[in-house]
Write a protein that holds these residues in place. Structure first.
Motif, PDB file in Angstrom:
ATOM      1  N   GLU A 135      14.461 -12.173 -32.828  1.00 50.54           N
ATOM      2  CA  GLU A 135      13.471 -12.368 -33.779  1.00 50.54           C
ATOM      3  C   GLU A 135      12.299 -13.386 -33.000  1.00 50.54           C
ATOM      4  OE1 GLU A 135      13.255 -11.576 -36.972  1.00 50.54           O
ATOM      5  OE2 GLU A 135      11.417 -12.708 -37.217  1.00 50.54           O
ATOM      6  N   ARG A 136      12.952 -14.262 -32.281  1.00 55.87           N
ATOM      7  CA  ARG A 136      12.112 -15.333 -31.583  1.00 55.87           C
ATOM      8  C   ARG A 136      11.370 -14.516 -30.274  1.00 55.87           C
ATOM      9  NH1 ARG A 136      13.218 -20.481 -32.741  1.00 55.87           N
ATOM     10  NH2 ARG A 136      15.169 -20.933 -33.989  1.00 55.87           N
ATOM     11  N   LEU A 137      11.880 -13.658 -29.785  1.00 52.80           N
ATOM     12  CA  LEU A 137      11.520 -13.152 -28.516  1.00 52.80           C
ATOM     13  C   LEU A 137      10.535 -12.059 -28.685  1.00 52.80           C
ATOM     14  CD1 LEU A 137      14.326 -13.444 -26.246  1.00 52.80           C
ATOM     15  CD2 LEU A 137      12.477 -14.604 -25.660  1.00 52.80           C
ATOM     16  N   GLY A 138      10.673 -11.395 -29.972  1.00 58.62           N
ATOM     17  CA  GLY A 138       9.758 -10.342 -30.346  1.00 58.62           C
ATOM     18  C   GLY A 138      10.639  -9.007 -29.611  1.00 58.62           C
ATOM     19  N   PHE A 139      11.883  -9.126 -29.119  1.00 58.06           N
ATOM     20  CA  PHE A 139      12.403  -7.972 -28.629  1.00 58.06           C
ATOM     21  C   PHE A 139      13.124  -6.961 -29.637  1.00 58.06           C
ATOM     22  CE2 PHE A 139      13.770  -9.797 -24.223  1.00 58.06           C
ATOM     23  CZ  PHE A 139      12.335 -10.235 -24.197  1.00 58.06           C
ATOM     24  N   ALA A 140      13.571  -5.851 -29.305  1.00 56.08           N
ATOM     25  CA  ALA A 140      14.392  -4.984 -29.966  1.00 56.08           C
ATOM     26  C   ALA A 140      15.935  -5.668 -30.175  1.00 56.08           C
ATOM     27  CB  ALA A 140      14.296  -3.692 -29.693  1.00 56.08           C
ATOM     28  N   HIS A 141      16.377  -5.250 -31.176  1.00 56.17           N
ATOM     29  CA  HIS A 141      17.912  -5.819 -31.236  1.00 56.17           C
ATOM     30  C   HIS A 141      18.989  -4.688 -31.765  1.00 56.17           C
ATOM     31  CE1 HIS A 141      21.217  -8.152 -33.268  1.00 56.17           C
ATOM     32  NE2 HIS A 141      21.553  -8.067 -32.052  1.00 56.17           N
ATOM     33  N   ILE A 142      20.048  -4.453 -30.958  1.00 52.42           N
ATOM     34  CA  ILE A 142      20.904  -3.411 -31.256  1.00 52.42           C
ATOM     35  C   ILE A 142      22.245  -4.399 -31.328  1.00 52.42           C
ATOM     36  CG2 ILE A 142      22.059  -1.445 -31.276  1.00 52.42           C
ATOM     37  CD1 ILE A 142      19.702  -0.287 -29.543  1.00 52.42           C
ATOM     38  N   GLY A 143      22.835  -4.595 -32.532  1.00 55.57           N
ATOM     39  CA  GLY A 143      24.046  -5.534 -32.265  1.00 55.57           C
ATOM     40  C   GLY A 143      25.119  -4.402 -32.311  1.00 55.57           C
ATOM     41  N   PHE A 144      26.461  -5.007 -32.030  1.00 55.41           N
ATOM     42  CA  PHE A 144      27.758  -4.390 -32.330  1.00 55.41           C
ATOM     43  C   PHE A 144      27.788  -3.005 -31.595  1.00 55.41           C
ATOM     44  CE2 PHE A 144      26.993  -7.401 -35.566  1.00 55.41           C
ATOM     45  CZ  PHE A 144      28.126  -8.184 -35.488  1.00 55.41           C
ATOM     46  N   VAL A 145      27.172  -2.871 -30.232  1.00 59.82           N
ATOM     47  CA  VAL A 145      27.367  -1.657 -29.561  1.00 59.82           C
ATOM     48  C   VAL A 145      28.441  -1.128 -29.019  1.00 59.82           C
ATOM     49  CG1 VAL A 145      26.153  -0.419 -27.588  1.00 59.82           C
ATOM     50  CG2 VAL A 145      24.872  -1.716 -29.214  1.00 59.82           C
ATOM     51  N   GLY A 146      28.904  -0.032 -29.079  1.00 56.80           N
ATOM     52  CA  GLY A 146      30.391   0.331 -28.310  1.00 56.80           C
ATOM     53  C   GLY A 146      29.889   1.325 -27.247  1.00 56.80           C
ATOM     54  N   GLU A 147      28.821   1.812 -27.364  1.00 59.55           N
ATOM     55  CA  GLU A 147      28.490   2.719 -26.159  1.00 59.55           C
ATOM     56  C   GLU A 147      26.958   2.445 -25.780  1.00 59.55           C
ATOM     57  OE1 GLU A 147      30.038   6.597 -27.096  1.00 59.55           O
ATOM     58  OE2 GLU A 147      28.554   7.412 -25.466  1.00 59.55           O
ATOM     59  N   LEU A 148      26.718   2.423 -24.582  1.00 57.14           N
ATOM     60  CA  LEU A 148      25.250   2.075 -24.127  1.00 57.14           C
ATOM     61  C   LEU A 148      24.951   2.860 -23.086  1.00 57.14           C
ATOM     62  CD1 LEU A 148      22.854  -0.008 -24.834  1.00 57.14           C
ATOM     63  CD2 LEU A 148      23.840  -1.290 -23.084  1.00 57.14           C
ATOM     64  N   GLY A 149      23.617   3.512 -23.403  1.00 57.42           N
ATOM     65  CA  GLY A 149      22.973   4.191 -22.349  1.00 57.42           C
ATOM     66  C   GLY A 149      21.376   4.212 -22.286  1.00 57.42           C
ATOM     67  N   PHE A 150      20.863   4.803 -21.178  1.00 56.60           N
ATOM     68  CA  PHE A 150      19.642   4.660 -20.946  1.00 56.60           C
ATOM     69  C   PHE A 150      18.842   5.911 -20.362  1.00 56.60           C
ATOM     70  CE2 PHE A 150      20.900   0.222 -20.061  1.00 56.60           C
ATOM     71  CZ  PHE A 150      20.061  -0.492 -20.796  1.00 56.60           C
ATOM     72  N   ALA A 151      17.656   6.176 -21.138  1.00 53.13           N
ATOM     73  CA  ALA A 151      17.260   7.489 -20.718  1.00 53.13           C
ATOM     74  C   ALA A 151      15.559   7.165 -21.057  1.00 53.13           C
ATOM     75  CB  ALA A 151      17.633   8.585 -21.288  1.00 53.13           C
ATOM     76  N   ASP A 152      14.637   7.510 -20.102  1.00 48.91           N
ATOM     77  CA  ASP A 152      13.209   7.548 -20.296  1.00 48.91           C
ATOM     78  C   ASP A 152      12.876   6.062 -20.655  1.00 48.91           C
ATOM     79  OD1 ASP A 152      13.517  10.211 -19.784  1.00 48.91           O
ATOM     80  OD2 ASP A 152      13.579  10.593 -22.065  1.00 48.91           O
TER      81      ASP A 152
END
Ligand SMILES: Cc1cc2nc3c(=O)[nH]c(=O)nc-3n(C[C@H](O)[C@H](O)[C@H](O)COP(=O)(O)OP(=O)(O)OC[C@H]3O[C@@H](n4cnc5c(N)ncnc54)[C@H](O)[C@@H]3O)c2cc1C
Lengths: 315, 259
Positions: free
Chosen positions: B135-152
């Motif tokens: 909220e303060r940084l204006g970043f996206a937030h995803i909480g309680f993540v059990g699997e994380l990936g990156f693409a594009d």
């Protein structure tokens, strides 16, 4: 009397029990005003009226479901700035806590999470350090933002005819940063929701992967099924049923732990249960120290016999 | 990619945790401290990203002198550098103030793409700081993540909250991870030796430009009025199964009106 905003927790208008608990608490403090965000208000109306919502802010938009919590926090903050409530009550679950956190920053207000009770003067009660301590706290700045755990109170109906106020929804681009591309609904088990259930029967490593006896006992008692992390990590039961620090916190009337040793991380999730019954073949298992009643024995035979006996007594 | 992992030094849950009598804050002196177990998963996830490509992993903590241990452990696991925000004025800070200070530290680091955190601390356990930071940084937030990936250039995550969700977000993002996401590594001997040479910066509130009057116990937006040790549960009747253990359970439940 100041309004107490209650954020409605619902799935397409099906109001969850925790919301009726929050409305019951709100009535002690001030004038309960429900905030409905999402779709399906028609389905929610009667429940909110039955549990005493004097007012309902209705912000209907399918967009709430398309993104993670940020839009909820944004619209709730917007409503709170005009309503000037003395408190905002939100269910203590992952979404609820994230909404409360964002709201605290937006409204420059203090936040308390995981309350197990809230007094008429907004003093909260929390259970901390795996249930080892009870803490009483109060918000001292701005609007009191409080997340309340399921089963904090018994919901009491108090029929009203709520005044409905439609709220126009505009969600900023900033609140649309995390997009939900798929959502898997909880598998229907026909059993009560774990966190809301009055009775929970949990199985651990001691089940050896056989949850049949655990489920049968839960069904005989009309309860939900829980599991320890050891059972979940072994792939024997879904993670959504894990009880403990990194699973669900439950506070039922009756908790039955079968084949669970009682590690601190497990206790953190069930320590505030009213009555605890333990079945474990090791008389030295730490979980026995918290048992109101315990049987040293093999859970497979003990649970089966208990289930048969209960069915017999139910007739 | 520049990754910040937020780590917290907490009293060991296996020990007898308690509170300071004078001001109801967590007793951090009388109990051995450790890196919050749930933050190890965040460190591991950051290291996996740096193992597999270009990523600079910075461990950041806020806390008294002893909190440096949380940074050390992260460096031993493999983080490249650390930042320790320490200031007497921070004692007793609530989550709102904590998020303010950590947001200032992240902004000072500059150009951070990803902030990883544990799903909760193992002491306070509120799970609100990541959302507050976003909220303060204006970043996206995803909480309680059990699997994380990156693409594009996007984060894609499985979020294990009340239901399971697949979520996409563009960077920068704050992601809090659960204990389902990975198996945190133990520091190797080599890691422990290497950590000794890794840079750690110490920042005060003045360094961050945060007003000392806006943080700490006296500026907290909530106050603890009372702390009571919960009476130990008293053990009830324990019987040994002699072929009738199940019947005894049923009898007990009937006596308590559960049937
Ligand atoms: C960061 C972190 C988070 C964690 N979060 C959680 C959490 O949320 N929830 C959680 O539960 N754990 C959690 N844990 C794990 C926790 O520390 C324990 O490892 C776990 O709770 C053990 O599960 P268990 O009691 O089923 O298994 P065990 O400790 O192996 O106990 C099995 C028990 O079953 C008994 N038994 C065996 N066979 C039988 C039989 N036939 N009949 C009767 N009894 C039998 C044994 O005597 C024993 O007491 C966490 C750990 C960490 C590090």
């Amino acid at each position: 009397m100041a309004e107490i905003l209650v954020l409605v927790d619902h799935v397409d208008g099906a109001v969850r029990k925790t919301t009726t608990e929050l409305l019951t608490i709100a009535r002690r403090i001030g004038e309960p005003a429900a905030v409905f965000l999402g779709s399906g208000y028609e389905a929610a109306r009667d429940t909110l009226a039955r549990f005493g919502a004097v007012k309902v802010y209705v912000a209907e938009s399918p967009e709430f479901d398309d993104y993670l919590v940020a839009p909820h926090a944004e619209v709730l903050a917007q409503i709170a700035s005009t309503a000037q409530p003395s408190a905002v009550l939100v269910t203590s679950n992952p979404d609820g806590k994230e909404i409360a956190g964002r709201l605290a920053v937006k409204l420059e207000s203090g936040v308390i999470t995981d309350a197990v009770d809230v007094d008429s003067d907004l003093t909260t009660t929390q259970s901390v350090f795996a249930g080892g301590y009870t803490v009483n706290a109060r918000v001292t700045q701005g609007t009191a933002i409080i997340t309340v755990k399921p089963n904090a109170v018994t919901p009491e109906p108090a029929e009203t005819t709520p005044v409905e106020e439609k709220v126009a929804v505009t969600i900023s681009d900033a609140a649309k940063r995390a997009k939900v591309v798929a959502r898997t609904a909880r598998a229907a088990t026909g059993r009560p929701e774990l966190t809301e259930a009055a009775i929970v029967v949990s199985g651990g490593r001691g089940t050896g992967g056989e949850f049949g006896p655990v489920e049968a006992l839960a069904d005989a008692l009309g309860g939900a099924v829980g599991a320890s992390r050891a059972a979940v990590d072994s792939g024997w039961y879904p993670h959504s049923h894990q009880v403990g620090q990194t699973g669900k916190t439950v506070s039922p009337q009756l908790y039955i732990a079968a084949g669970i040793s009682g590690a601190i991380q497990h206790r953190a999730g069930m320590q505030t249960s009213k009555t605890i019954v333990v079945v474990n073949k090791d008389a030295e298992a730490p979980i026995f120290s918290m048992a109101d009643f315990g049987v040293v024995g093999d859970l497979h035979t003990v649970l089966r016999q208990a289930t048969e006996e209960i069915e017999k007594r139910k007739g | 990619m520049k990754i910040v992992v937020l780590v917290k030094h907490v009293p060991d849950a296996a020990a007898d945790r308690g509170f300071n009598e004078s001001d109801h804050t967590t007793d951090r002196a009388g109990v051995d401290g450790i890196l919050s177990e749930l933050d190890e998963y965040a460190v591991e996830e950051a290291l996996k990203l740096s193992d597999s490509g270009e990523a600079d992993v910075i461990a950041v903590t806020m806390g008294p002198d002893g909190a440096l241990d949380a940074i050390k452990r992260s460096l031993q696991m493999g983080a490249a550098s650390g930042v320790h925000v320490v200031d007497d004025a921070l004692h007793g800070s609530d989550a709102v103030a904590t998020s303010k200070v950590l947001a200032a530290a992240i902004s000072k680091l500059g150009d951070v793409n990803l902030v990883l955190t544990g799903m909760a601390s193992t002491d306070g356990g509120m799970s609100v700081v990541p959302a507050m930071l976003a909220e303060r940084l204006g970043f996206a937030h995803i909480g309680f993540v059990g699997e994380l990936g990156f693409a594009d250039g996007k984060v894609s995550a499985r979020r294990d909250a009340d239901v399971t969700e697949t979520v996409e977000a563009s960077l920068p993002a704050v992601v809090s991870v659960t204990d389902q996401i990975n198996e945190p590594r133990y520091p190797s001997f080599k890691g422990i030796m290497a950590a000794k040479k890794k840079p750690v910066e110490t920042w005060s509130l003045a360094d961050l430009g945060v007003d000392a009057g806006s943080v700490g116990l006296s500026a907290a937006w909530s106050v603890v009025e009372a702390v009571t040790a919960r009476p130990e549960r008293t053990q009830g009747e324990i019987v040994t199964d002699e072929g009738d253990g199940g019947v005894k359970v049923a009898e007990y439940l009937a006596g308590q009106k559960f049937i």
